[in-house]
Design a protein around this motif. Structure first.
Motif, PDB file in Angstrom:
ATOM      1  N   ALA A 195       8.810  -0.335  -5.158  1.00 44.47           N
ATOM      2  CA  ALA A 195       7.628  -0.082  -4.326  1.00 44.47           C
ATOM      3  C   ALA A 195       7.446  -1.136  -3.239  1.00 44.47           C
ATOM      4  CB  ALA A 195       6.382  -0.027  -5.208  1.00 44.47           C
ATOM      5  N   ILE A 196       8.091  -2.288  -3.390  1.00 43.99           N
ATOM      6  CA  ILE A 196       7.902  -3.382  -2.429  1.00 43.99           C
ATOM      7  C   ILE A 196       8.292  -2.975  -1.007  1.00 43.99           C
ATOM      8  CG2 ILE A 196       8.779  -5.666  -1.759  1.00 43.99           C
ATOM      9  CD1 ILE A 196       8.708  -6.417  -4.748  1.00 43.99           C
ATOM     10  N   PRO A 197       9.478  -2.403  -0.773  1.00 39.07           N
ATOM     11  CA  PRO A 197       9.817  -2.011   0.605  1.00 39.07           C
ATOM     12  C   PRO A 197       8.860  -0.975   1.183  1.00 39.07           C
ATOM     13  CG  PRO A 197      11.780  -2.047  -0.775  1.00 39.07           C
ATOM     14  CD  PRO A 197      10.610  -2.174  -1.693  1.00 39.07           C
ATOM     15  N   LEU A 198       8.413  -0.025   0.359  1.00 38.66           N
ATOM     16  CA  LEU A 198       7.503   1.002   0.861  1.00 38.66           C
ATOM     17  C   LEU A 198       6.188   0.385   1.314  1.00 38.66           C
ATOM     18  CD1 LEU A 198       9.537   2.596  -1.121  1.00 38.66           C
ATOM     19  CD2 LEU A 198       7.747   4.322  -1.191  1.00 38.66           C
ATOM     20  N   ALA A 199       5.663  -0.541   0.505  1.00 36.81           N
ATOM     21  CA  ALA A 199       4.371  -1.150   0.827  1.00 36.81           C
ATOM     22  C   ALA A 199       4.465  -2.060   2.047  1.00 36.81           C
ATOM     23  CB  ALA A 199       3.855  -1.924  -0.383  1.00 36.81           C
ATOM     24  N   ILE A 200       5.509  -2.891   2.100  1.00 36.07           N
ATOM     25  CA  ILE A 200       5.598  -3.855   3.203  1.00 36.07           C
ATOM     26  C   ILE A 200       6.022  -3.171   4.500  1.00 36.07           C
ATOM     27  CG2 ILE A 200       6.684  -5.978   4.007  1.00 36.07           C
ATOM     28  CD1 ILE A 200       6.850  -6.957   1.204  1.00 36.07           C
ATOM     29  N   ARG A 201       6.891  -2.166   4.419  1.00 32.43           N
ATOM     30  CA  ARG A 201       7.247  -1.417   5.628  1.00 32.43           C
ATOM     31  C   ARG A 201       6.005  -0.790   6.255  1.00 32.43           C
ATOM     32  NH1 ARG A 201      11.958  -2.558   8.185  1.00 32.43           N
ATOM     33  NH2 ARG A 201      13.742  -2.460   6.767  1.00 32.43           N
ATOM     34  N   LYS A 202       5.098  -0.334   5.414  1.00 31.91           N
ATOM     35  CA  LYS A 202       3.850   0.241   5.909  1.00 31.91           C
ATOM     36  C   LYS A 202       3.055  -0.804   6.688  1.00 31.91           C
ATOM     37  CE  LYS A 202       0.817   3.723   5.771  1.00 31.91           C
ATOM     38  NZ  LYS A 202       1.103   5.092   6.239  1.00 31.91           N
ATOM     39  N   ARG A 203       3.015  -2.010   6.172  1.00 34.43           N
ATOM     40  CA  ARG A 203       2.291  -3.084   6.854  1.00 34.43           C
ATOM     41  C   ARG A 203       3.001  -3.498   8.142  1.00 34.43           C
ATOM     42  NH1 ARG A 203      -1.746  -5.593   4.123  1.00 34.43           N
ATOM     43  NH2 ARG A 203      -2.109  -4.860   1.998  1.00 34.43           N
ATOM     44  N   LEU A 204       4.321  -3.546   8.092  1.00 33.39           N
ATOM     45  CA  LEU A 204       5.076  -3.902   9.295  1.00 33.39           C
ATOM     46  C   LEU A 204       4.898  -2.853  10.385  1.00 33.39           C
ATOM     47  CD1 LEU A 204       8.386  -5.198   7.658  1.00 33.39           C
ATOM     48  CD2 LEU A 204       6.706  -6.579   8.894  1.00 33.39           C
ATOM     49  N   SER A 205       4.858  -1.586   9.989  1.00 30.87           N
ATOM     50  CA  SER A 205       4.675  -0.522  10.976  1.00 30.87           C
ATOM     51  C   SER A 205       3.274  -0.542  11.574  1.00 30.87           C
ATOM     52  CB  SER A 205       4.948   0.845  10.341  1.00 30.87           C
ATOM     53  OG  SER A 205       4.012   1.117   9.309  1.00 30.87           O
ATOM     54  N   ALA A 206       2.338  -1.195  10.859  1.00 27.37           N
ATOM     55  CA  ALA A 206       0.981  -1.363  11.385  1.00 27.37           C
ATOM     56  C   ALA A 206       0.849  -2.666  12.172  1.00 27.37           C
ATOM     57  CB  ALA A 206      -0.026  -1.338  10.245  1.00 27.37           C
ATOM     58  N   ASP A 207       2.001  -3.263  12.510  1.00 25.06           N
ATOM     59  CA  ASP A 207       2.065  -4.477  13.332  1.00 25.06           C
ATOM     60  C   ASP A 207       1.458  -5.703  12.654  1.00 25.06           C
ATOM     61  OD1 ASP A 207       3.378  -3.205  15.440  1.00 25.06           O
ATOM     62  OD2 ASP A 207       1.485  -2.494  16.293  1.00 25.06           O
ATOM     63  N   GLN A 208       1.483  -5.728  11.330  1.00 27.68           N
ATOM     64  CA  GLN A 208       1.062  -6.945  10.645  1.00 27.68           C
ATOM     65  C   GLN A 208       2.176  -7.980  10.740  1.00 27.68           C
ATOM     66  OE1 GLN A 208      -0.508  -6.808   6.718  1.00 27.68           O
ATOM     67  NE2 GLN A 208      -1.990  -5.186   7.138  1.00 27.68           N
ATOM     68  N   SER A 209       1.798  -9.218  10.963  1.00 26.36           N
ATOM     69  CA  SER A 209       2.782 -10.287  11.075  1.00 26.36           C
ATOM     70  C   SER A 209       3.322 -10.657   9.699  1.00 26.36           C
ATOM     71  CB  SER A 209       2.148 -11.518  11.713  1.00 26.36           C
ATOM     72  OG  SER A 209       1.146 -12.060  10.855  1.00 26.36           O
ATOM     73  N   ALA A 210       4.479 -11.318   9.700  1.00 31.90           N
ATOM     74  CA  ALA A 210       5.064 -11.778   8.441  1.00 31.90           C
ATOM     75  C   ALA A 210       4.123 -12.748   7.737  1.00 31.90           C
ATOM     76  CB  ALA A 210       6.419 -12.430   8.696  1.00 31.90           C
ATOM     77  N   GLY A 211       3.450 -13.593   8.525  1.00 27.84           N
ATOM     78  CA  GLY A 211       2.510 -14.541   7.937  1.00 27.84           C
ATOM     79  C   GLY A 211       1.364 -13.851   7.229  1.00 27.84           C
ATOM     80  N   ARG A 212       0.850 -12.789   7.841  1.00 29.42           N
ATOM     81  CA  ARG A 212      -0.255 -12.047   7.220  1.00 29.42           C
ATOM     82  C   ARG A 212       0.213 -11.357   5.941  1.00 29.42           C
ATOM     83  NH1 ARG A 212      -3.485 -10.889   4.614  1.00 29.42           N
ATOM     84  NH2 ARG A 212      -5.333  -9.569   4.823  1.00 29.42           N
ATOM     85  N   ILE A 213       1.430 -10.865   5.948  1.00 29.75           N
ATOM     86  CA  ILE A 213       1.967 -10.204   4.757  1.00 29.75           C
ATOM     87  C   ILE A 213       2.170 -11.217   3.628  1.00 29.75           C
ATOM     88  CG2 ILE A 213       3.981  -8.982   3.844  1.00 29.75           C
ATOM     89  CD1 ILE A 213       4.247  -7.667   6.622  1.00 29.75           C
ATOM     90  N   ILE A 214       2.658 -12.409   3.980  1.00 28.67           N
ATOM     91  CA  ILE A 214       2.829 -13.461   2.970  1.00 28.67           C
ATOM     92  C   ILE A 214       1.478 -13.865   2.394  1.00 28.67           C
ATOM     93  CG2 ILE A 214       3.526 -15.866   2.622  1.00 28.67           C
ATOM     94  CD1 ILE A 214       5.745 -15.357   4.703  1.00 28.67           C
ATOM     95  N   LEU A 215       0.477 -13.977   3.257  1.00 27.17           N
ATOM     96  CA  LEU A 215      -0.870 -14.313   2.788  1.00 27.17           C
ATOM     97  C   LEU A 215      -1.401 -13.246   1.840  1.00 27.17           C
ATOM     98  CD1 LEU A 215      -3.346 -16.152   2.912  1.00 27.17           C
ATOM     99  CD2 LEU A 215      -4.114 -14.870   4.931  1.00 27.17           C
ATOM    100  N   HIS A 216      -1.161 -11.986   2.182  1.00 24.61           N
ATOM    101  CA  HIS A 216      -1.589 -10.893   1.302  1.00 24.61           C
ATOM    102  C   HIS A 216      -0.868 -10.970  -0.041  1.00 24.61           C
ATOM    103  CE1 HIS A 216      -1.116  -6.777  -0.376  1.00 24.61           C
ATOM    104  NE2 HIS A 216      -2.410  -6.725  -0.130  1.00 24.61           N
ATOM    105  N   SER A 217       0.417 -11.312  -0.016  1.00 19.62           N
ATOM    106  CA  SER A 217       1.176 -11.444  -1.263  1.00 19.62           C
ATOM    107  C   SER A 217       0.618 -12.571  -2.123  1.00 19.62           C
ATOM    108  CB  SER A 217       2.655 -11.701  -0.953  1.00 19.62           C
ATOM    109  OG  SER A 217       3.226 -10.622  -0.243  1.00 19.62           O
ATOM    110  N   ALA A 218       0.207 -13.665  -1.474  1.00 14.45           N
ATOM    111  CA  ALA A 218      -0.392 -14.783  -2.212  1.00 14.45           C
ATOM    112  C   ALA A 218      -1.741 -14.379  -2.806  1.00 14.45           C
ATOM    113  CB  ALA A 218      -0.556 -15.987  -1.289  1.00 14.45           C
ATOM    114  N   GLU A 219      -2.533 -13.640  -2.036  1.00 13.76           N
ATOM    115  CA  GLU A 219      -3.819 -13.151  -2.546  1.00 13.76           C
ATOM    116  C   GLU A 219      -3.606 -12.242  -3.753  1.00 13.76           C
ATOM    117  OE1 GLU A 219      -5.473 -11.186   0.800  1.00 13.76           O
ATOM    118  OE2 GLU A 219      -6.079 -13.024   1.833  1.00 13.76           O
ATOM    119  N   ARG A 220      -2.599 -11.394  -3.648  1.00 19.02           N
ATOM    120  CA  ARG A 220      -2.298 -10.488  -4.749  1.00 19.02           C
ATOM    121  C   ARG A 220      -1.866 -11.268  -5.988  1.00 19.02           C
ATOM    122  NH1 ARG A 220       2.580  -5.986  -5.021  1.00 19.02           N
ATOM    123  NH2 ARG A 220       1.657  -4.713  -6.677  1.00 19.02           N
ATOM    124  N   TYR A 221      -1.090 -12.307  -5.770  1.00 16.64           N
ATOM    125  CA  TYR A 221      -0.638 -13.153  -6.876  1.00 16.64           C
ATOM    126  C   TYR A 221      -1.834 -13.770  -7.607  1.00 16.64           C
ATOM    127  CZ  TYR A 221       1.515 -17.188  -9.195  1.00 16.64           C
ATOM    128  OH  TYR A 221       1.902 -18.124 -10.120  1.00 16.64           O
TER     129      TYR A 221
END
Length: 464
Positions: free
Chosen positions: A71-97
């Protein structure tokens, strides 16, 4: 691009329901050994790490891990296609953790048996209240409330939850080491798996290349004074992270390829199946089921040579069936090749570390279970496309879309209710024989699945 895959949700749903079933059947001597973890045989269920082999129970956790990794590629590809930066995605991953670590702590301390050694009405009511509180913290309220109201509700839930953890007079006190190890591992896998995929999304070989380094640290981590020992033993907080958790990346990282290929299938699958394709798909699914049953049964009974030759024959039959299917995206063959490769690799590793084991987990275990998960996902994708077993598929998918609810509904809601109403005694009464002991688990799991199904239908999702 869709963020979810129904096939993946169904696989996750099957894994979580089987996980609940394995924990709710009767324990003791009423059921055969293959109904439990291979290293915890009946009647005493004493952990014996020297026992090799696996049972169906030993598959549910890696299958759930695999569905998470895919599920990881599906979820992150969705965020990348919404123009989220890598930094924002990493922050979201940390929040999820962090949210998952809190979840791991909270659901253990919310159990009536942790609050008191002799739980009564008060403790069971608090458990139910904690289950409801989790809706405040993890519920997706944006479709019902505006942003600020939803955040206020979540914040209030977190404050109440933290107050409970730090202020409730637990009989043994609040202890951060007393957490749900399964959720703690999942938190680490979600975080590190997301980071690795994000950094290597355009370099799949580099992604695979990470695994030998992890293996090197694992193999030499016990040598004093070595770099491996330093990396293996370092931890900022052992209850949140230790390097040993990263061994499950041997399941997560291969699973991310499944996610990549599911995206590829969505883009390139233009085939329209005729009835002949559907019938072939059913036969392929049946062969996959045979491979799964063969490996579990033979590895449990230690028929290693027989298992290898049967598996090889079934795999050849699988390729023959796939060659006759209309697969415009080529994804079915990719899944099958990856699954067969990992399965055979695991069988060749079987003799190492004293045979395949879930605990203490072996390399054979990671590869065999990853391979079987690839093949089972192949079967689920075929079933989804063929439209067979649609009601069953939909039910599993609904449970897979809400795994946090499914995981906690039994321990924090259903079990306290059964105790308060006295109905638990009826289930315990069924534990006197094999049929009743199994039916006990089926009833418990069935009720939990219906609760989860209801929450999914009502769009009461828990998310991190």
């Amino acid at each position: 691009m869709k963020q979810r895959s129904n096939s993946l949700d169904a696989l996750r749903g099957l894994a979580i329901l089987l996980m609940i079933l394995s924990g709710s059947i009767a324990f003791g001597g009423v059921l055969p050994g293959w109904m439990y973890h291979a290293q915890e045989p009946p009647p005493d269920h004493v952990f014996n790490p020297a026992l090799p082999g696996i049972t169906w129970v030993d598959l549910v956790f890696p299958f759930f891990l695999f569905s998470m990794g895919a599920a990881i590629p599906l979820a992150i590809r969705k965020r990348l296609s919404a123009d989220q930066s890598a930094g924002r995605i990493i922050l979201h991953s940390a929040e999820r953790y962090i949210l998952l670590i809190f979840f791991a702590l909270f659901i253990v301390h919310a159990r009536a048996g942790v609050m008191s050694k002799t739980p009564g009405l008060q403790e069971n009511l608090i458990s139910v209240g904690c289950f409801i509180l989790l809706f405040m913290i993890y519920g997706q309220w944006k479709h019902l409330l505006n942003y600020y109201a939803a955040m206020a509700l979540k914040t209030a839930g977190v404050v109440i939850g933290l107050s409970f953890l730090f202020m409730y007079p637990f009989e043994d006190g609040f202890n951060v080491s007393n957490n749900d190890i399964i959720i703690t591992i999942l938190a680490n896998m979600a975080f590190f798996g997301s980071l690795i995929w994000l950094m290597t999304r355009n370099s799949p070989l580099l992604r695979l290349g990470i695994l030998p380094f992890i293996m090197a640290v694992m193999l030499a981590g016990g040598i004093p004074g070595s770099l491996n020992a330093f990396i293996y033993s370092w931890t900022p907080a052992p209850w949140m992270y230790n390097f040993n958790f990263l061994k499950y990346l041997f399941i997560i990282i291969p699973a991310t390829f499944a996610g990549d290929w599911l995206i590829l299938k969505e883009k390139n699958d233009t085939s329209i199946w005729k009835e002949a394709d559907r019938r072939t798909g059913v036969l392929v699914t049946f062969v996959i089921l045979l491979i799964l049953i063969c490996n579990v049964a033979c590895l449990y009974k230690r028929f290693l040579i027989l298992n290898f030759f049967l598996t090889t024959g079934f795999c050849a039959l699988l390729f023959f069936g796939l060659s006759r299917m209309n697969d415009s995206s080529g994804v079915f063959k990719r899944f099958a090749k990856a699954g067969i490769y990992l399965l055979l690799l695991g069988l060749f590793f079987e003799a190492y570390e004293g045979g395949i084991k879930k605990d203490i987990s072996t390399y054979s275990y990671y590869f065999v279970t990853s391979g079987l998960a690839f093949l089972l996902l192949t079967a689920f994708v075929i079933l989804e496309k063929s439209l067979y077993l649609k009601p069953v598929f939909g039910f599993l998918s609904a449970n897979g879309k809400n795994p946090m609810v499914a995981y906690t509904a039994g321990m924090l809601f259903l079990l306290p209710v059964l105790r308060m109403t006295g109905a638990e005694k009826l289930l315990d009464y069924m534990s006197n024989n094999a049929a009743g002991g199994f039916l006990r688990g089926v009833i418990f799991t069935g009720i939990v699945s219906l609760i989860t199904f209801f929450c999914t239908r009502m769009k009461l999702f828990w998310r991190t």
